[in-house]
Scaffold this motif. Structure first.
Motif, PDB file in Angstrom:
ATOM      1  N   TYR A  36      31.394 -65.942  85.758  1.00 31.82           N
ATOM      2  CA  TYR A  36      30.645 -65.125  84.812  1.00 31.82           C
ATOM      3  C   TYR A  36      29.271 -65.748  84.617  1.00 31.82           C
ATOM      4  O   TYR A  36      29.076 -66.942  84.798  1.00 31.82           O
TER       5      TYR A  36
ATOM      6  N   GLY B 175      26.906 -63.708  78.974  1.00 26.52           N
ATOM      7  CA  GLY B 175      27.805 -64.231  77.951  1.00 26.52           C
ATOM      8  C   GLY B 175      27.092 -64.538  76.648  1.00 26.52           C
ATOM      9  O   GLY B 175      27.601 -64.271  75.555  1.00 26.52           O
TER      10      GLY B 175
ATOM     11  N   TRP C  52      26.595 -61.573  74.366  1.00 24.83           N
ATOM     12  CA  TRP C  52      27.799 -61.245  73.600  1.00 24.83           C
ATOM     13  C   TRP C  52      28.038 -62.252  72.481  1.00 24.83           C
ATOM     14  O   TRP C  52      28.454 -61.884  71.375  1.00 24.83           O
TER      15      TRP C  52
ATOM     16  N   LEU D 171      33.670 -60.942  70.004  1.00 27.88           N
ATOM     17  CA  LEU D 171      33.304 -60.014  71.069  1.00 27.88           C
ATOM     18  C   LEU D 171      33.094 -60.753  72.395  1.00 27.88           C
ATOM     19  O   LEU D 171      33.429 -60.243  73.464  1.00 27.88           O
ATOM     20  N   PHE D 172      32.539 -61.989  72.301  1.00 24.58           N
ATOM     21  CA  PHE D 172      32.346 -62.792  73.505  1.00 24.58           C
ATOM     22  C   PHE D 172      33.689 -63.095  74.171  1.00 24.58           C
ATOM     23  O   PHE D 172      33.842 -62.947  75.386  1.00 24.58           O
TER      24      PHE D 172
ATOM     25  N   TRP E  91      35.019 -59.960  75.744  1.00 25.65           N
ATOM     26  CA  TRP E  91      34.273 -59.659  76.975  1.00 25.65           C
ATOM     27  C   TRP E  91      34.717 -60.569  78.112  1.00 25.65           C
ATOM     28  O   TRP E  91      34.949 -60.108  79.233  1.00 25.65           O
ATOM     29  N   ARG E  92      34.865 -61.872  77.827  1.00 25.05           N
ATOM     30  CA  ARG E  92      35.332 -62.821  78.843  1.00 25.05           C
ATOM     31  C   ARG E  92      36.712 -62.433  79.358  1.00 25.05           C
ATOM     32  O   ARG E  92      36.978 -62.442  80.557  1.00 25.05           O
TER      33      ARG E  92
ATOM     34  N   ARG F   6      38.274 -59.482  79.236  1.00 32.04           N
ATOM     35  CA  ARG F   6      38.252 -58.230  79.998  1.00 32.04           C
ATOM     36  C   ARG F   6      37.633 -58.456  81.385  1.00 32.04           C
ATOM     37  O   ARG F   6      38.154 -57.984  82.403  1.00 32.04           O
ATOM     38  N   ASN F   7      36.524 -59.166  81.413  1.00 32.72           N
ATOM     39  CA  ASN F   7      35.810 -59.438  82.661  1.00 32.72           C
ATOM     40  C   ASN F   7      36.718 -60.155  83.659  1.00 32.72           C
ATOM     41  O   ASN F   7      36.819 -59.780  84.825  1.00 32.72           O
TER      42      ASN F   7
END
Length: 386
Positions: free
Chosen positions: A66, A71, A74, A81-82, A85-86, A88-89
């Protein structure tokens, strides 16, 4: 010899340019070699591959890192949220690659490679295919990992180490990157092979100094390349009074261009991307202020075109410069200022001598055919029967 290459992107940045030149060199070194390049998606590299007669196939897959810059955006919104996001990514890419590997395996079995050659630390698919087929795996690392400067972070260090330790041979483009990986991930079977540069110095006119003297920074504009620090230096009274120019050549987004306009520095000229010949015809000296550079492709290209270089003492850059022969090394901006002052009174004859030495240095260090021969020899050593 049959080699299945894996690229981590479909761009025309340094890693892919170096890969194309390696493939061209290997094809010239051994006309019987059979090569296919796997791309992760369609992209601007395709017309170049067609022009150079490099066979390729697009078989979709994701990288396994990533980008810190994304990052951080986010993180600013929310730590929660970060993390989401991590998460999900990471899992989206993992599940997609698990599904996509069947297509890769099917194609790899049809091609039946002697070697699978992965061209970046950021690309897991070639490693996965090599392991499943029990094929010889070559891993050519191109970038630092897990540092704030480059901003590429591995999403699963356990899996990374598994493939890092199982690859048959690792190539590094510099001693610096080799030390960096050995320090982080441990020692492995490896060779240092500098990137080759396919740039014919005969295509450039004999060098004469521009009036005013023209310095340049070439490449993507970002924090790691650290162009803004040099731009600010050229705004200082000590440099401004010299009447020298700084040419910025490379992709700069609207935000950067707006920042540059606000600086109001008449001796700094922004060009965006230019053809390589046009780039090096404009410059007398190239400056590289990059931090943690894994190689320094624009430095090597400049020398190939007869342009002496001025590099920051960081990453692999000092490995590419013999002080006073093909360029200069500086530790800080004060030293860089002194070098600019010294070069501003250089005579044409002195410059031409520097230029000729730069070409000699580059021809010895980055010759694409001799580098391809070295890589080819290492593969033959791994599998003498091919």
């Amino acid at each position: 010899m049959r080699i299945l290459f894996y690229a981590h992107s479909s761009t025309l940045y340094g890693a892919n340019r170096s890969l194309m030149e390696l493939i061209l060199g290997m094809k010239e070194y051994d006309p019987e070699i059979n090569i296919i390049l796997i791309l992760p998606e369609k992209g601007i590299i395709e017309p170049e591959l067609n022009k150079k007669n490099i066979p390729y196939k697009v078989v979709h897959h994701f990288n396994w890192f990533y980008n810190k810059a994304f990052g951080d955006k986010w993180k600013k919104k929310s730590p929660v949220l970060f993390k989401l996001w991590r998460w999900r990514n990471k899992w989206m890419k993992l599940f997609y690659n698990r599904w996509a590997v069947r297509k890769h395996l099917k194609y790899a079995k049809q091609f039946s490679p002697d070697f699978i050659y992965v061209n970046s630390s950021l690309n897991p698919m070639g490693l996965i295919v090599a392991k499943k087929l029990n094929a010889k795996c070559i891993w050519h690392h191109r970038e630092t990992l897990n540092d704030d400067v480059y901003g590429f972070y591995t999403e699963n260090i356990t899996k990374f180490l598994k493939y890092y330790n199982s690859a048959d041979l690792h190539f590094f483009p510099s001693q610096f990157l080799k030390r960096n990986y050995f320090g982080q991930f441990g020692q492995v079977n490896s060779k240092v092979v500098y990137n080759s540069i396919l740039l014919d110095a005969e295509n450039f006119s004999k060098r004469k100094l521009h009036k005013p003297l023209c310095f340049g920074i070439v490449g993507r504009i970002n924090d790691q390349k650290n162009q803004k620090e040099i731009i600010r230096l050229f705004k200082t009274p000590e440099v401004e009074r010299l009447s020298v120019e700084l040419h910025i050549i490379g992709h700069g987004d609207e935000q950067f261009q707006e920042w540059l306009r606000k600086q109001k520095i008449p001796n700094v000229i922004f060009h965006n991307f230019l053809d390589r010949r046009e780039i090096y015809e404009k410059l007398d000296f190239l400056i590289s202020n990059a931090r943690y550079e894994a190689f320094g492709r624009t430095v090597a290209e400049a020398n190939c075109a007869g342009i002496p270089v001025i590099v920051r003492s960081s990453g692999a850059l000092p490995e590419l410069v013999q002080e006073g022969y093909n360029g200069y090394i500086y530790k800080d901006l004060s030293e860089l200022k002194s070098i600019i002052n010294k070069l501003n009174v250089l005579e044409d004859e002195e410059y031409q001598e520097l230029s000729e030495k730069s070409i000699l240095y580059a021809n010895k260090k980055y010759n694409y055919l001799s580098i391809a021969g070295k890589v080819y020899g290492e593969l033959k050593f791994l599998n003498p029967t091919v």
